[in-house]
Design a protein around this motif. Structure first.
Motif, PDB file in Angstrom:
ATOM      1  N   SER A  66      41.604  37.306  32.825  1.00 46.29           N
ATOM      2  CA  SER A  66      42.300  36.017  32.870  1.00 46.29           C
ATOM      3  C   SER A  66      43.595  36.127  33.661  1.00 46.29           C
ATOM      4  N   LEU A  67      44.342  37.211  33.474  1.00 46.31           N
ATOM      5  CA  LEU A  67      45.573  37.397  34.245  1.00 46.31           C
ATOM      6  C   LEU A  67      45.276  37.551  35.726  1.00 46.31           C
ATOM      7  N   SER A  68      44.228  38.291  36.037  1.00 43.29           N
ATOM      8  CA  SER A  68      43.852  38.456  37.441  1.00 43.29           C
ATOM      9  C   SER A  68      43.541  37.108  38.087  1.00 43.29           C
ATOM     10  N   PHE A 173      47.577  45.920  33.832  1.00 44.41           N
ATOM     11  CA  PHE A 173      46.379  46.096  34.663  1.00 44.41           C
ATOM     12  C   PHE A 173      45.954  44.767  35.287  1.00 44.41           C
ATOM     13  N   GLY A 174      45.975  43.693  34.487  1.00 43.94           N
ATOM     14  CA  GLY A 174      45.568  42.395  35.009  1.00 43.94           C
ATOM     15  C   GLY A 174      46.513  41.873  36.078  1.00 43.94           C
ATOM     16  N   GLU A 183      39.760  40.138  48.130  1.00 45.04           N
ATOM     17  CA  GLU A 183      38.342  40.487  48.086  1.00 45.04           C
ATOM     18  C   GLU A 183      38.085  41.595  47.071  1.00 45.04           C
ATOM     19  N   LYS A 184      38.939  42.628  47.078  1.00 48.13           N
ATOM     20  CA  LYS A 184      38.781  43.717  46.122  1.00 48.13           C
ATOM     21  C   LYS A 184      39.036  43.222  44.699  1.00 48.13           C
ATOM     22  N   SER A 185      40.041  42.376  44.546  1.00 46.89           N
ATOM     23  CA  SER A 185      40.377  41.859  43.223  1.00 46.89           C
ATOM     24  C   SER A 185      39.234  41.049  42.641  1.00 46.89           C
ATOM     25  N   ARG A 187      36.024  41.269  43.316  1.00 49.82           N
ATOM     26  CA  ARG A 187      34.888  42.126  42.965  1.00 49.82           C
ATOM     27  C   ARG A 187      35.138  42.845  41.638  1.00 49.82           C
ATOM     28  N   ALA A 188      36.352  43.406  41.489  1.00 48.70           N
ATOM     29  CA  ALA A 188      36.668  44.124  40.258  1.00 48.70           C
ATOM     30  C   ALA A 188      36.709  43.168  39.059  1.00 48.70           C
ATOM     31  N   THR A 189      37.250  41.971  39.272  1.00 46.04           N
ATOM     32  CA  THR A 189      37.321  40.990  38.183  1.00 46.04           C
ATOM     33  C   THR A 189      35.933  40.556  37.751  1.00 46.04           C
ATOM     34  N   ALA A 190      35.029  40.387  38.719  1.00 52.93           N
ATOM     35  CA  ALA A 190      33.649  40.018  38.390  1.00 52.93           C
ATOM     36  C   ALA A 190      32.984  41.099  37.542  1.00 52.93           C
TER      37      ALA A 190
END
Length: 432
Positions: A66-68, A173-174, A183-185, A187-190
């Motif tokens: 959620s923070l991301s 971390f978030g 783009e990296k964020s 993918r990692a969030t997914a």
């Protein structure tokens, strides 16, 4: 065909009648046989452990994702400020109610001689068994809490189950995840969201045996209550339940006011959460059902719900704050200490600090946080803890409901009001 059968079975097992029957039957059996079948209590312990097994990974993935998302959308600062203000305001209201009820009702004053004799016997027995708590150890507990919020080793925090430390790491971390390349964020969030959905699925499976789990938990809780001390402290228990019901009603109205629509529909969306909180006496075990009720039942913004609810459950305990404030007035009545207005204000702010400190402590250690208030007032910490432990099995369920429902209300106030668009679909609008 199989899915339809599974759906009917789920509706049957999660029906209020089935849940209520399991809860009442377990309580009645525990009261009748006084815990003569320990295997039932063991099964209850296993069920609550299975529920709590997913809490830490669920808490971490919910807060981090959620923070991301909020940082990627540029909305994090707005929500953080309002969340802090809502938490402080909510704790102040709960503490003020505890002080007001204690001042008006005098729950520890004018007790009958028999009640005072029972209380004295309980205190003497517990002190003889060495059940007391060292006040010198509890005085610095708030400083220890602040230091403990920052783990020197996250794997150590995960091993010991230090939820506040894990939460702080999840926040960091978030924030970092939402600040790296988009783009990296994403993918990692997914990936984290996939883990989150997996833990939710496990919780859904455990819900199929919820009536049986609540039966076992109610059995062990009721069989642990000492009826003599309960009758002696009936006035305090009644005041705790009365104040808790007032707070729960207030939170329900706030959720309904914020969300709109039918009040009964609002109650229905949070029904499972209230039952799980009352039956398990665990705010953390109630997180999955509360998340589902707010997101699926009330259709609130997932990003805000996944951030505000886990943070609130960890740092916003209105039930504990109310409990500590009222218990302090009870003890002052019991010892004939008349508190002046300045001391009343101190009790209010002390109860807020003690409530927050108690969220990071297990069992009796959580109740010992009342020393933050009692030591400066010159009231005996050991006596307070002995008496609070005696009635804890009977008051903890309703106080847990206050904590969970209070944080649901905070989340609803923060998330924004659902609106119906031209096409008739429910969508979440920003509250600003």
């Amino acid at each position: 065909m199989a899915e339809a059968l599974k759906g009917r079975l789920g509706r049957l097992l999660l029906h209020p009648v089935a849940i209520f029957t399991g809860l009442v039957a377990g309580g009645v059996l525990g009261w009748l046989d006084k815990g003569q079948m320990p295997v039932i209590g063991t099964l209850g312990d296993i069920y609550i452990r299975l529920l709590q097994m997913c809490v830490i990974p669920l808490l971490f993935t919910a807060v981090a994702t959620s923070l991301s998302r909020l940082f990627l959308d540029g909305a994090a600062n707005r929500y953080f400020t309002r969340l802090v203000l809502l938490i402080i305001g909510g704790l102040a209201v709960a503490g003020a109610l505890g002080v007001a009820l204690g001042y008006w009702g005098q729950p520890g004053g004018e007790l009958q001689l028999a009640a005072r004799e029972v209380i004295g016997k309980v205190i003497f027995t517990a002190e003889a068994a060495g059940t007391g708590v060292d006040p010198a150890h509890t005085q610095g507990v708030f400083a220890d809490l602040v230091v403990g919020m920052f783990p020197e080793n996250i794997f150590g925090a995960l091993t010991t189950g230090n939820k506040i430390a894990i939460l702080m790491f999840a926040v960091l971390f978030g924030v970092a995840l939402g600040s790296i390349a988009r783009e990296k964020s994403e993918r990692a969030t997914a990936l984290l969201e996939a883990f989150y959905d997996t833990f939710i699925k496990i919780i859904e499976w455990l819900m199929y045996v919820l009536p049986f789990g609540l039966f076992c938990l109610a059995y062990s809780q009721v069989s642990a209550v000492g009826l003599d001390v309960l009758f002696a402290m009936t006035k305090l228990v009644v005041f705790i339940y009365a104040g808790a019901i007032v707070l729960i009603a207030l939170y329900s109205v706030l959720i309904w006011w914020r969300v709109g629509g039918s009040y009964l529909a609002t109650l229905g969306a949070m029904r499972e959460t209230v039952v799980v909180a009352f039956g398990t006496s665990s705010s953390y075990a109630s997180i999955p059902s509360a998340l589902r009720g707010l997101k699926e039942g009330l259709r609130l913004d997932r990003r805000v719900v996944d951030l505000a609810l886990p943070l609130g459950i960890t740092l916003n305990p209105p039930g504990s704050t109310f409990h500590f404030a009222l218990a302090t007035l009870f003890l002052a009545n019991l010892y004939g200490l008349a508190l002046d207005p300045g001391q009343m204000v101190f009790v209010l702010f002390g109860a807020m600090l003690a409530g927050v400190a108690a969220t990071g402590a297990p069992g009796v250690a959580a109740l010992s946080m009342i020393s933050i208030i009692l030591v400066p007032l010159g009231l005996p910490v050991e006596v307070a803890i002995i008496l609070l432990v005696a009635i804890d099995p009977i008051v903890d369920p309703i106080l847990t409901v206050v904590n969970v429902q209070g944080n649901a209300a905070t989340t609803a106030l923060l998330a924004g009001k659902p609106e119906v668009g031209p096409e008739g679909a429910l969508r979440v609008a920003n509250s600003e």
